[in-house]
Design a protein around this motif. Structure first.
Motif, PDB file in Angstrom:
ATOM      1  N   ALA A   4       0.818  -1.218   0.000  1.00  0.00           N
ATOM      2  CA  ALA A   4       0.000   0.000   0.000  1.00  0.00           C
ATOM      3  C   ALA A   4       0.848   1.263   0.000  1.00  0.00           C
ATOM      4  O   ALA A   4       0.378   2.318  -0.440  1.00  0.00           O
ATOM      5  N   ILE A   5       2.086   1.167   0.490  1.00  0.00           N
ATOM      6  CA  ILE A   5       2.945   2.353   0.555  1.00  0.00           C
ATOM      7  C   ILE A   5       4.238   2.147  -0.213  1.00  0.00           C
ATOM      8  O   ILE A   5       5.219   2.849   0.023  1.00  0.00           O
ATOM      9  N   GLY A   6       4.236   1.222  -1.135  1.00  0.00           N
ATOM     10  CA  GLY A   6       5.430   0.952  -1.909  1.00  0.00           C
ATOM     11  C   GLY A   6       5.513   1.812  -3.150  1.00  0.00           C
ATOM     12  O   GLY A   6       4.865   2.865  -3.274  1.00  0.00           O
ATOM     13  N   LEU A   7       6.315   1.355  -4.074  1.00  0.00           N
ATOM     14  CA  LEU A   7       6.486   2.059  -5.337  1.00  0.00           C
ATOM     15  C   LEU A   7       5.197   1.990  -6.151  1.00  0.00           C
ATOM     16  O   LEU A   7       4.433   1.034  -6.053  1.00  0.00           O
ATOM     17  N   ASN A   8       4.938   3.019  -6.918  1.00  0.00           N
ATOM     18  CA  ASN A   8       3.759   3.124  -7.780  1.00  0.00           C
ATOM     19  C   ASN A   8       2.465   3.265  -6.975  1.00  0.00           C
ATOM     20  O   ASN A   8       1.415   2.793  -7.382  1.00  0.00           O
ATOM     21  N   THR A   9       2.555   3.940  -5.835  1.00  0.00           N
ATOM     22  CA  THR A   9       1.364   4.226  -5.025  1.00  0.00           C
ATOM     23  C   THR A   9       1.393   5.693  -4.619  1.00  0.00           C
ATOM     24  O   THR A   9       2.467   6.287  -4.417  1.00  0.00           O
ATOM     25  N   LEU A  10       0.195   6.268  -4.472  1.00  0.00           N
ATOM     26  CA  LEU A  10       0.106   7.668  -4.037  1.00  0.00           C
ATOM     27  C   LEU A  10       0.551   7.839  -2.593  1.00  0.00           C
ATOM     28  O   LEU A  10       1.144   8.864  -2.232  1.00  0.00           O
ATOM     29  N   TRP A  11       0.271   6.844  -1.747  1.00  0.00           N
ATOM     30  CA  TRP A  11       0.642   6.954  -0.336  1.00  0.00           C
ATOM     31  C   TRP A  11       2.148   6.879  -0.166  1.00  0.00           C
ATOM     32  O   TRP A  11       2.718   7.543   0.709  1.00  0.00           O
ATOM     33  N   GLY A  12       2.819   6.079  -0.969  1.00  0.00           N
ATOM     34  CA  GLY A  12       4.270   6.059  -0.910  1.00  0.00           C
ATOM     35  C   GLY A  12       4.879   7.380  -1.342  1.00  0.00           C
ATOM     36  O   GLY A  12       5.829   7.882  -0.726  1.00  0.00           O
ATOM     37  N   LEU A  13       4.328   7.959  -2.409  1.00  0.00           N
ATOM     38  CA  LEU A  13       4.797   9.277  -2.847  1.00  0.00           C
ATOM     39  C   LEU A  13       4.531  10.325  -1.780  1.00  0.00           C
ATOM     40  O   LEU A  13       5.362  11.222  -1.548  1.00  0.00           O
TER      41      LEU A  13
END
Length: 317
Positions: A173-182
């Motif tokens: 959910a918070i990795g690469l290619n996610t809005l939350w990670g960004l």
């Protein structure tokens, strides 16, 4: 026998210098302006420079507006002066299945909105600690924040990419290619210049207010949330505006972290129009750029008074 009046003779009385006649105005060297005529101030070149700067600033806006309203919608047919008006570029952009414009717009609102709120809160909490509390390492911490701003952010991009690539294997959910990670990456850079700007304004608040609140039994958290945040509202609005504009137009990190078409932010999505076909989709690109410029303009116009007050009052102690 009368005394001599010649100059240089001892005991001579200096002759009287004839003054202006009664009723006349002495000549002071100024040029008289005839009645009904404006004086020449000699500042015409300032107005010329202002007009030149205004034309220089408005020319890109006029070109983008002309290209967005041009029914041809190509780069070859774009011109600064619009020859025809049509909203076909807007309708094509909204109806496109290949380029989900509204998904990009929503992603940018989520990232910029939440990022602004959290950045302001983190910066305010850190500035309160540096300004009001006394603890070991306070001054070295401020200097470390200042020195960290001297290194280019590009140096951390490879490390951030690899880090969130591995985090995505454990927490997708918070990795690469996610809005939350960004968003987490943006929050990591929330401190820095914002803390210095906020601390300068926090220092202008009298500390006697905190001491009076402590005598009444208020804790640091209560003083911060119920009293200090209300007194520093102008600088909070200032930092919020700057953070929102920076996050809304951020491109480099978003282009690295967001790979899927549906998850891209507005800047990265509009750039993909140029990658697909710069000549064919130029009208759609300009239409999307016009819409993308509306949220920052609205934020500036809404909070411009707080922006000016926060920058001027927090500049000196």
């Amino acid at each position: 026998m009368s005394q001599p009046t010649a100059a240089g003779v001892p005991g001579a009385v200096p002759a009287e210098v004839p003054g202006p006649a009664v009723g006349t105005v002495p000549d002071t060297g100024t040029v008289r302006v005839p009645p009904g005529q404006k004086p020449r101030t000699g500042v015409w070149w300032r107005h010329a420079l202002a007009v030149l700067a205004l034309v220089w600033a408005l020319f890109p806006v006029l070109f983008i507006l002309s290209a967005a309203l041009n029914p041809a919608g190509t780069l070859n047919s774009a011109s600064p002066v619009p020859t025809a008006f049509s909203f076909d570029n807007f309708s094509d952009l909204f109806a496109s299945q290949t380029f989900p414009f509204w998904s990009w717009f929503r992603n940018s609102l989520v990232v910029a909105g939440l990022g602004t709120v959290f950045q302001v809160f983190i910066g305010a909490a850190a500035a309160f600690a540096f300004s009001r509390l006394r603890w070991r390492g306070r001054r070295p911490g401020l200097m470390a924040l200042l020195l960290s701003q001297m290194f280019p952010a590009l140096l951390a991009f490879p490390a951030l990419y690899l880090m969130f690539l591995k985090i995505g294997d454990v927490l997708p959910a918070i990795g690469l290619n996610t809005l939350w990670g960004l968003l987490l990456v943006y929050l990591g850079g929330a401190m820095g210049a914002n803390v210095w700007l906020l601390k300068g304004y926090f220092d202008t608040i009298p500390k006697e207010l905190d001491e009076a609140a402590k005598m009444d039994g208020a804790s640091h958290a209560r003083i911060f949330f119920t009293m200090t945040l209300r007194l520093v509202a102008p600088i909070l609005a200032t930092v919020g505006i700057l953070a929102f504009v920076a996050l809304w137009g951020e491109f480099l990190l978003a282009s690295i972290f967001l790979l899927d078409q549906e998850r891209r932010t507005l800047g990265v999505g509009l750039y993909s129009l140029n990658l697909a076909d710069r000549n064919k989709y130029f009208g759609m690109f300009c239409a999307g750029a016009l819409i993308a410029s509306l949220p920052p303009v609205v934020v500036y116009l809404t909070l411009q008074k707080q922006l000016i007050g926060g920058l001027t009052q927090g500049s000196v102690k």
